[in-house]
Design a protein around this motif. Structure first.
Motif, PDB file in Angstrom:
ATOM      1  N   SER A  33       0.848  -1.181   0.000  1.00 55.90           N
ATOM      2  CA  SER A  33       0.000   0.000   0.000  1.00 55.90           C
ATOM      3  C   SER A  33       0.887   1.235   0.000  1.00 55.90           C
ATOM      4  O   SER A  33       1.909   1.282   0.694  1.00 55.90           O
ATOM      5  CB  SER A  33      -0.930   0.008   1.221  1.00 55.90           C
ATOM      6  OG  SER A  33      -1.676   1.208   1.281  1.00 55.90           O
ATOM      7  N   GLU A  35      -7.040   5.107  -1.312  1.00 52.00           N
ATOM      8  CA  GLU A  35      -7.298   3.951  -2.182  1.00 52.00           C
ATOM      9  C   GLU A  35      -8.799   3.802  -2.374  1.00 52.00           C
ATOM     10  O   GLU A  35      -9.542   3.634  -1.408  1.00 52.00           O
ATOM     11  CB  GLU A  35      -6.679   2.697  -1.550  1.00 52.00           C
ATOM     12  CG  GLU A  35      -5.164   2.812  -1.429  1.00 52.00           C
ATOM     13  CD  GLU A  35      -4.573   1.802  -0.474  1.00 52.00           C
ATOM     14  OE1 GLU A  35      -5.346   1.301   0.375  1.00 52.00           O
ATOM     15  OE2 GLU A  35      -3.377   1.514  -0.559  1.00 52.00           O
ATOM     16  N   TRP A  36      -9.230   3.829  -3.613  1.00 50.25           N
ATOM     17  CA  TRP A  36     -10.665   3.902  -3.909  1.00 50.25           C
ATOM     18  C   TRP A  36     -11.400   2.625  -3.532  1.00 50.25           C
ATOM     19  O   TRP A  36     -12.604   2.631  -3.322  1.00 50.25           O
ATOM     20  CB  TRP A  36     -10.869   4.198  -5.399  1.00 50.25           C
ATOM     21  CG  TRP A  36     -10.245   3.186  -6.311  1.00 50.25           C
ATOM     22  CD1 TRP A  36      -9.010   3.225  -6.874  1.00 50.25           C
ATOM     23  CD2 TRP A  36     -10.843   1.963  -6.774  1.00 50.25           C
ATOM     24  NE1 TRP A  36      -8.771   2.126  -7.643  1.00 50.25           N
ATOM     25  CE2 TRP A  36      -9.901   1.327  -7.604  1.00 50.25           C
ATOM     26  CE3 TRP A  36     -12.081   1.346  -6.562  1.00 50.25           C
ATOM     27  CZ2 TRP A  36     -10.151   0.108  -8.224  1.00 50.25           C
ATOM     28  CZ3 TRP A  36     -12.326   0.128  -7.176  1.00 50.25           C
ATOM     29  CH2 TRP A  36     -11.372  -0.478  -8.002  1.00 50.25           C
ATOM     30  N   TRP A  37     -10.696   1.494  -3.443  1.00 46.26           N
ATOM     31  CA  TRP A  37     -11.386   0.223  -3.162  1.00 46.26           C
ATOM     32  C   TRP A  37     -11.560  -0.017  -1.661  1.00 46.26           C
ATOM     33  O   TRP A  37     -12.134  -1.024  -1.268  1.00 46.26           O
ATOM     34  CB  TRP A  37     -10.604  -0.941  -3.765  1.00 46.26           C
ATOM     35  CG  TRP A  37      -9.207  -1.079  -3.255  1.00 46.26           C
ATOM     36  CD1 TRP A  37      -8.783  -1.776  -2.159  1.00 46.26           C
ATOM     37  CD2 TRP A  37      -8.042  -0.486  -3.824  1.00 46.26           C
ATOM     38  NE1 TRP A  37      -7.433  -1.669  -2.006  1.00 46.26           N
ATOM     39  CE2 TRP A  37      -6.944  -0.886  -3.024  1.00 46.26           C
ATOM     40  CE3 TRP A  37      -7.802   0.322  -4.917  1.00 46.26           C
ATOM     41  CZ2 TRP A  37      -5.642  -0.485  -3.294  1.00 46.26           C
ATOM     42  CZ3 TRP A  37      -6.511   0.713  -5.190  1.00 46.26           C
ATOM     43  CH2 TRP A  37      -5.448   0.324  -4.381  1.00 46.26           C
ATOM     44  N   ARG A  38     -11.094   0.878  -0.821  1.00 44.88           N
ATOM     45  CA  ARG A  38     -11.250   0.732   0.617  1.00 44.88           C
ATOM     46  C   ARG A  38     -12.329   1.672   1.132  1.00 44.88           C
ATOM     47  O   ARG A  38     -12.686   2.636   0.480  1.00 44.88           O
ATOM     48  CB  ARG A  38      -9.931   1.036   1.343  1.00 44.88           C
ATOM     49  CG  ARG A  38      -8.805   0.087   1.005  1.00 44.88           C
ATOM     50  CD  ARG A  38      -7.572   0.457   1.803  1.00 44.88           C
ATOM     51  NE  ARG A  38      -6.441  -0.406   1.495  1.00 44.88           N
ATOM     52  CZ  ARG A  38      -6.181  -1.537   2.112  1.00 44.88           C
ATOM     53  NH1 ARG A  38      -6.959  -1.936   3.099  1.00 44.88           N
ATOM     54  NH2 ARG A  38      -5.143  -2.284   1.770  1.00 44.88           N
ATOM     55  N   ASP A  39     -12.814   1.362   2.323  1.00 41.68           N
ATOM     56  CA  ASP A  39     -13.743   2.270   2.985  1.00 41.68           C
ATOM     57  C   ASP A  39     -13.022   3.561   3.341  1.00 41.68           C
ATOM     58  O   ASP A  39     -11.848   3.561   3.714  1.00 41.68           O
ATOM     59  CB  ASP A  39     -14.318   1.629   4.253  1.00 41.68           C
ATOM     60  CG  ASP A  39     -15.171   0.417   3.938  1.00 41.68           C
ATOM     61  OD1 ASP A  39     -15.681   0.349   2.807  1.00 41.68           O
ATOM     62  OD2 ASP A  39     -15.315  -0.457   4.827  1.00 41.68           O
ATOM     63  N   SER A  84     -12.701   6.038   1.116  1.00 44.74           N
ATOM     64  CA  SER A  84     -12.039   6.553  -0.078  1.00 44.74           C
ATOM     65  C   SER A  84     -12.433   7.986  -0.396  1.00 44.74           C
ATOM     66  O   SER A  84     -11.896   8.589  -1.317  1.00 44.74           O
ATOM     67  CB  SER A  84     -12.365   5.649  -1.272  1.00 44.74           C
ATOM     68  OG  SER A  84     -13.772   5.579  -1.475  1.00 44.74           O
TER      69      SER A  84
END
Length: 322
Positions: free
Chosen positions: A196, A274-278, A280
């Motif tokens: 990350s 990171e757009w794929w995480r809560d 975002s």
């Protein structure tokens, strides 16, 4: 049962078990006990045999705890020889003490790396015994002692380097194993790298007893300052900063009532969530590595831009390099 007026479980529970078994059979009483929680109906799965198993049986129950420790020492030495013949090392060592009344007491020892050093394993066993809040109770005596090694890994012989670095690594690993045995696997942690770019998620803590996993740590660039600070603040601490140009690095900032004049600055490094995480929806951050006139280095970031009819940008201190 319907003709007898027994329609619910409560009707059955109120009747004496002898009368029910005489009329409807013992199977009904057994199922009723299990349904009401009066009888243990746990499942005992078949487990695969351990990779290495050594044991001792006694003709007479053993009550002497000192003699029991001698038996454990011999079992550890025997298991070490078996592992050496296989070219393997153990990660988990489980010692089971079987009493004459059928009770079994198991003690588990975990190591952070595969090992077959009998002296080190015996030392961990003694640490485990000293840390017990409930000492071993022989009762009427122990009939058998069993040492199982359920987790084994390949282990080759290693030769210490000339600078004794391997010896130092072994000493640190032994210390970690002793701390895990004394305080528990969830209280001794190590940091591992994560894939990350977010500074908070770039590393996480996991049990030191588990094998290292995750991404490799990013190697530093030779003759270059580190890209990430040694100390991070969570949450980042707000500071008052002044920039020479609207979206440029700060030339002065106030932190903890002290004013720092920036002598050198590098950046910005833009880090987006990171757009794929809560979460975002968090705003982007522009990070700067700065050095003040006294030589202290800081990691600052700015949230927001100088735009009409928008709130002024905010500055935060996220870490210290030295």
């Amino acid at each position: 049962m319907t003709r007898a007026g027994l329609r619910t479980l409560a009707d059955l529970a109120e009747r004496p078990s002898k009368a029910l078994s005489a009329r409807f059979g013992e199977d009904l009483v057994t199922r009723l006990r299990r349904m009401l929680g009066h009888e243990d109906a746990r499942l005992t799965p078949l487990r695969p045999p351990p990779a290495c198993l050594v044991e001792r049986h006694f003709a007479e129950p053993m009550l002497d705890l000192d003699g029991l420790q001698e038996v454990v020492a011999r079992l550890i030495a025997e298991a070490a020889r078996v592992l050496e013949q296989r070219g393997e090392g153990g990660r988990v060592f489980e010692i089971g003490f079987h009493r004459s009344d059928g009770a079994v007491r198991r003690l588990v020892i975990e190591t952070g790396r595969p090992t077959r050093d009998g002296k080190a394993i015996l030392r961990l066993w003694r640490e485990r015994i000293e840390s017990l809040s409930d000492p071993l109770d022989p009762g009427f005596g122990f009939d058998a002692v069993r040492l199982a090694v359920p987790v084994c890994e390949p282990l080759s012989e290693s030769q210490p380097s000339l600078d004794r670095r391997a010896v130092e690594d072994e000493a640190v690993a032994d210390l970690v194993d002793r701390l895990v045995v004394r305080f528990g696997r969830d209280r001794v942690l190590r940091f591992v790298a994560q894939d990350s770019h977010h500074p908070v998620r770039a590393a996480k803590a996991r049990s030191a007893a588990l094998p290292p996993a995750g991404s490799a740590w990013q190697a530093p660039v030779p003759h270059e300052p580190p890209t990430r600070p040694l100390q991070l603040f969570e949450p980042p601490q707000p500071v008052e900063a002044i920039a020479e140009v609207p979206d440029g690095p700060p030339i002065r900032f106030r932190w903890r009532r002290l004013i720092h004049d920036v002598a050198r600055a590098e950046g910005p490094e833009r880090i987006a969530p990171e757009w794929w995480r809560d979460g975002s929806s968090e705003p982007m951050r522009d990070y700067y590595r700065v050095e003040d006139s006294a030589g202290r280095r800081f990691w600052l970031f700015r949230i927001g831009f100088h735009e009409p009819e928008q709130a002024l940008p905010r500055w935060f201190l996220h870490g210290l390099f030295a």
